[in-house]
Scaffold this active site. Structure first.
Site, PDB file in Angstrom:
ATOM      1  N   HIS A 191      48.132  44.355  36.204  1.00  0.00           N
ATOM      2  CA  HIS A 191      47.714  44.675  34.825  1.00  0.00           C
ATOM      3  C   HIS A 191      48.774  45.442  34.038  1.00  0.00           C
ATOM      4  O   HIS A 191      48.644  45.599  32.821  1.00  0.00           O
ATOM      5  CB  HIS A 191      46.421  45.494  34.832  1.00  0.00           C
ATOM      6  CG  HIS A 191      45.231  44.755  35.351  1.00  0.00           C
ATOM      7  ND1 HIS A 191      44.844  43.524  34.865  1.00  0.00           N
ATOM      8  CD2 HIS A 191      44.340  45.061  36.339  1.00  0.00           C
ATOM      9  CE1 HIS A 191      43.770  43.113  35.520  1.00  0.00           C
ATOM     10  NE2 HIS A 191      43.456  44.019  36.414  1.00  0.00           N
ATOM     11  N   ASP A 220      42.916  37.219  41.723  1.00  0.00           N
ATOM     12  CA  ASP A 220      42.084  38.389  41.462  1.00  0.00           C
ATOM     13  C   ASP A 220      41.003  38.016  40.449  1.00  0.00           C
ATOM     14  O   ASP A 220      41.217  37.169  39.575  1.00  0.00           O
ATOM     15  CB  ASP A 220      42.971  39.506  40.903  1.00  0.00           C
ATOM     16  CG  ASP A 220      42.273  40.855  40.838  1.00  0.00           C
ATOM     17  OD1 ASP A 220      42.529  41.691  41.711  1.00  0.00           O
ATOM     18  OD2 ASP A 220      41.476  41.076  39.895  1.00  0.00           O
ATOM     19  N   HIS A 249      39.960  39.714  37.995  1.00  0.00           N
ATOM     20  CA  HIS A 249      40.376  40.132  36.659  1.00  0.00           C
ATOM     21  C   HIS A 249      41.696  39.443  36.295  1.00  0.00           C
ATOM     22  O   HIS A 249      42.588  39.328  37.133  1.00  0.00           O
ATOM     23  CB  HIS A 249      40.567  41.650  36.599  1.00  0.00           C
ATOM     24  CG  HIS A 249      39.331  42.423  36.938  1.00  0.00           C
ATOM     25  ND1 HIS A 249      39.083  42.878  38.219  1.00  0.00           N
ATOM     26  CD2 HIS A 249      38.278  42.815  36.178  1.00  0.00           C
ATOM     27  CE1 HIS A 249      37.922  43.525  38.227  1.00  0.00           C
ATOM     28  NE2 HIS A 249      37.412  43.492  37.013  1.00  0.00           N
ATOM     29  N   ASP A 293      38.421  40.795  44.779  1.00  0.00           N
ATOM     30  CA  ASP A 293      37.245  41.249  44.045  1.00  0.00           C
ATOM     31  C   ASP A 293      36.434  40.108  43.449  1.00  0.00           C
ATOM     32  O   ASP A 293      35.452  40.349  42.744  1.00  0.00           O
ATOM     33  CB  ASP A 293      37.628  42.264  42.960  1.00  0.00           C
ATOM     34  CG  ASP A 293      38.923  41.946  42.254  1.00  0.00           C
ATOM     35  OD1 ASP A 293      39.497  40.864  42.498  1.00  0.00           O
ATOM     36  OD2 ASP A 293      39.388  42.781  41.456  1.00  0.00           O
TER      37      ASP A 293
END
Length: 311
Positions: free
Chosen positions: A125, A162, A164, A246
């Site tokens: 990120h 992931d 996200h 996740d």
């Protein structure tokens, strides 16, 4: 050839506030899972600390200086609502980057078949000048640029599964024609980026938004229809995985419903594709995964496939 496991004790000194999902216990659970007898053949290596020059492959000097200045001498400091630093955070982040670069070096040298980097904080990120989403430096993107600039590669694929969207990796590689960034992620979900129309400065970005409560069947169909054909066309010389776990159905921060079997299938497919195009050269680096038991089981499943395919 063996699979290398890169880790460093500094991952345990990056301490987030009580109740924070990106916690020291993530590494402790992974270490326990990978200490079992069936992982004894892993080639365990210490993740080195990266240099300033490594970080500057993707980030400006001002970002490096700002992160260094922000580290507290005691307690913790919040860079934003999600991203925290404690004494030792910069060292941990430097070892996470350094471990990924060392993994690239080892795989490119033919010392190991593939590698997994079990370090934190995660990295996907972090944008050019913005730490966010638990991340300080763009680990996977830096590793990709390292492979290009120092190993002379012209086609490096980064696959981010992931839950996200890897907005930071996308931003850092947006104008890099030697890269192909592919991200599958839940949508809608933080950070709100990663739409299909985001295709990069050189048509080198592919985003695959997945709806909440979808399971591994949709993921498998999506990868078979879109991701694997794109990777075959690109014919990567190295595959870097941003390995977030996740998307697991037990994870508290999202609503995808993958299981360990889905991570096994995806790892098998990506390793087989790498075997066909680049001698199996795969470097996988830990991103998310916040249910501790699901994380440990999923990492173990992922690494077990890496070990099988490295031989």
């Amino acid at each position: 050839m063996p699979t290398a496991l890169f880790s460093h004790e500094s991952s345990l000194t990056h301490v987030t506030p009580p109740g924070h999902p990106e916690q020291v216990a993530r590494i402790a659970h992974i270490q326990e899972a990978l200490s079992q007898p069936d992982f004894q053949t892993l080639e365990r290596r210490s993740a080195p600390e990266c240099s300033d020059a490594d970080i500057l492959l993707c980030h400006p000097q001002s970002h490096l200086e700002a992160i260094t200045r922000a580290e507290p001498t005691s307690g913790s400091v919040a860079l934003d609502a999600d991203t925290h630093m404690s004494p030792g955070s910069v060292k941990a982040a430097r070892h996470a980057v350094g471990g990924c670069l060392a993994a690239v070096d080892a795989v490119m040298a033919g010392e190991v078949g593939n590698a997994f980097v079990a370090c934190r904080p995660p990295g996907h990120h972090a944008e050019q000048s913005t730490p966010m989403g638990f991340c300080l430096f763009g680990t996977a993107a830096i590793a990709a640029r390292h492979a290009m600039e120092r190993h002379g590669l012209s086609r490096v694929a980064v696959v981010d599964f992931d839950v996200h969207h890897g907005n930071g990796t996308q931003a850092l590689l947006w104008d890099e024609p030697r890269s192909l960034f592919i991200g599958s992620h839940q949508n809608p979900l933080w950070p709100g980026t990663g739409m299909a129309e985001e295709t990069g400065g050189h048509n080198n970005v592919m985003n695959l938004p997945l709806p909440p409560h979808s399971d591994g069947r949709l993921m498998r169909a999506t990868y078979e229809a879109e991701v694997f054909p794109a990777l075959r066309r690109f014919a990567p010389e190295l595959v870097i995985l941003s390995a977030g776990f996740d998307a697991h159905r037990d994870d508290p921060l999202a609503q995808l419903e993958w299981t360990e079997a889905d991570f096994v299938w995806l790892t098998e497919q990506l390793c087989d594709l790498a075997a066909a195009h680049c001698g199996g050269r795969v470097v996988s680096t830990l991103e998310g995964g916040y249910d501790l038991n699901a994380l440990a089981a999923s990492v173990a499943a992922h690494v077990r496939v890496l070990m099988e395919r490295a031989g």
